[in-house]
Design a protein around this motif. Structure first.
Motif, mmCIF file in Angstrom:
data_model
loop_
_atom_site.group_PDB
_atom_site.id
_atom_site.type_symbol
_atom_site.label_atom_id
_atom_site.label_comp_id
_atom_site.label_asym_id
_atom_site.label_seq_id
_atom_site.Cartn_x
_atom_site.Cartn_y
_atom_site.Cartn_z
ATOM 1 N N VAL A 51 7.815 47.173 100.100
ATOM 2 C CA VAL A 51 9.263 47.147 100.313
ATOM 3 C C VAL A 51 9.678 48.481 100.918
ATOM 4 O O VAL A 51 9.285 49.538 100.426
ATOM 5 N N SER A 52 10.467 48.418 101.975
ATOM 6 C CA SER A 52 10.930 49.650 102.619
ATOM 7 C C SER A 52 12.380 49.498 103.060
ATOM 8 O O SER A 52 12.918 48.396 103.127
ATOM 9 N N VAL A 53 12.962 50.645 103.361
ATOM 10 C CA VAL A 53 14.318 50.699 103.894
ATOM 11 C C VAL A 53 14.239 51.454 105.211
ATOM 12 O O VAL A 53 13.540 52.465 105.321
ATOM 13 N N GLY A 60 19.731 47.787 109.067
ATOM 14 C CA GLY A 60 21.116 47.579 109.466
ATOM 15 C C GLY A 60 21.223 46.517 110.550
ATOM 16 O O GLY A 60 20.213 46.032 111.072
ATOM 17 N N ASP A 61 22.445 46.176 110.882
ATOM 18 C CA ASP A 61 22.695 45.134 111.882
ATOM 19 C C ASP A 61 22.105 45.457 113.248
ATOM 20 O O ASP A 61 21.605 44.566 113.935
ATOM 21 N N ASP A 90 21.271 37.609 109.038
ATOM 22 C CA ASP A 90 20.999 38.151 107.709
ATOM 23 C C ASP A 90 19.514 38.382 107.472
ATOM 24 O O ASP A 90 19.113 39.416 106.962
ATOM 25 N N VAL A 91 18.664 37.429 107.869
ATOM 26 C CA VAL A 91 17.229 37.517 107.568
ATOM 27 C C VAL A 91 16.415 37.018 108.756
ATOM 28 O O VAL A 91 16.754 36.014 109.371
ATOM 29 N N SER A 99 19.031 42.361 106.871
ATOM 30 C CA SER A 99 20.114 43.283 107.207
ATOM 31 C C SER A 99 21.008 43.476 105.990
ATOM 32 O O SER A 99 21.611 42.515 105.491
ATOM 33 N N LEU A 100 21.096 44.709 105.532
ATOM 34 C CA LEU A 100 21.964 45.007 104.391
ATOM 35 C C LEU A 100 23.429 44.735 104.722
ATOM 36 O O LEU A 100 24.179 44.235 103.885
#
Length: 121
Positions: free
Chosen positions: A10-12, A49-50, A68-69, A94-95
């Motif tokens: 899992v990453s950001v 992000g978007d 979204d995904v 996308s958060l």
């Protein structure tokens, strides 16, 4: 060595703040994979992000808009000192769009996140 577990990464996206609930994602996905009977699978999830997801959507689906995904199946296999693995694929979330799609007005993300809801005991 026999496959006994799954790998979840899992990453950001770099430069983006980690959500407070991020630490719950990997255990949740581990539980889902186990419950579904998967073993030896490798799954990667990135929150972004978007603008990043829009670029991927444009590149891979020819749709110039955020979503979204996105998911990308892989299927490659490899072995290392811990066992044999099948790369299930990558999930990009996308958060920003997730907040719009999953949250009623005024709700907090942690209360409405599908990850949060399913990991509560």
């Amino acid at each position: 060595m026999d496959k006994a577990v799954n790998r979840v990464f899992v990453s950001v996206e770099e430069g983006r703040e980690e959500p407070a609930w991020l630490e719950r994602v990997e255990p949740f996905l581990q539980a889902v994979l186990t419950k579904l009977g998967y073993s030896g699978e490798e799954l990667s999830v990135m929150f972004c992000g978007d603008s990043t997801i829009q670029e991927l959507n444009r590149q891979y689906r020819n749709i110039d808009a955020p979503t979204d995904v996105l998911s990308f199946e892989n299927g490659d296999q490899y072995s290392d000192e811990e066992g044999s693995w099948t790369c299930a694929g990558d999930i990009i979330i996308s958060l920003e769009t997730m907040r719009c799609c999953f949250l009623p007005s005024g709700s907090k993300l942690i209360q409405q996140s599908p990850i949060s809801a399913r990991t509560r005991s």
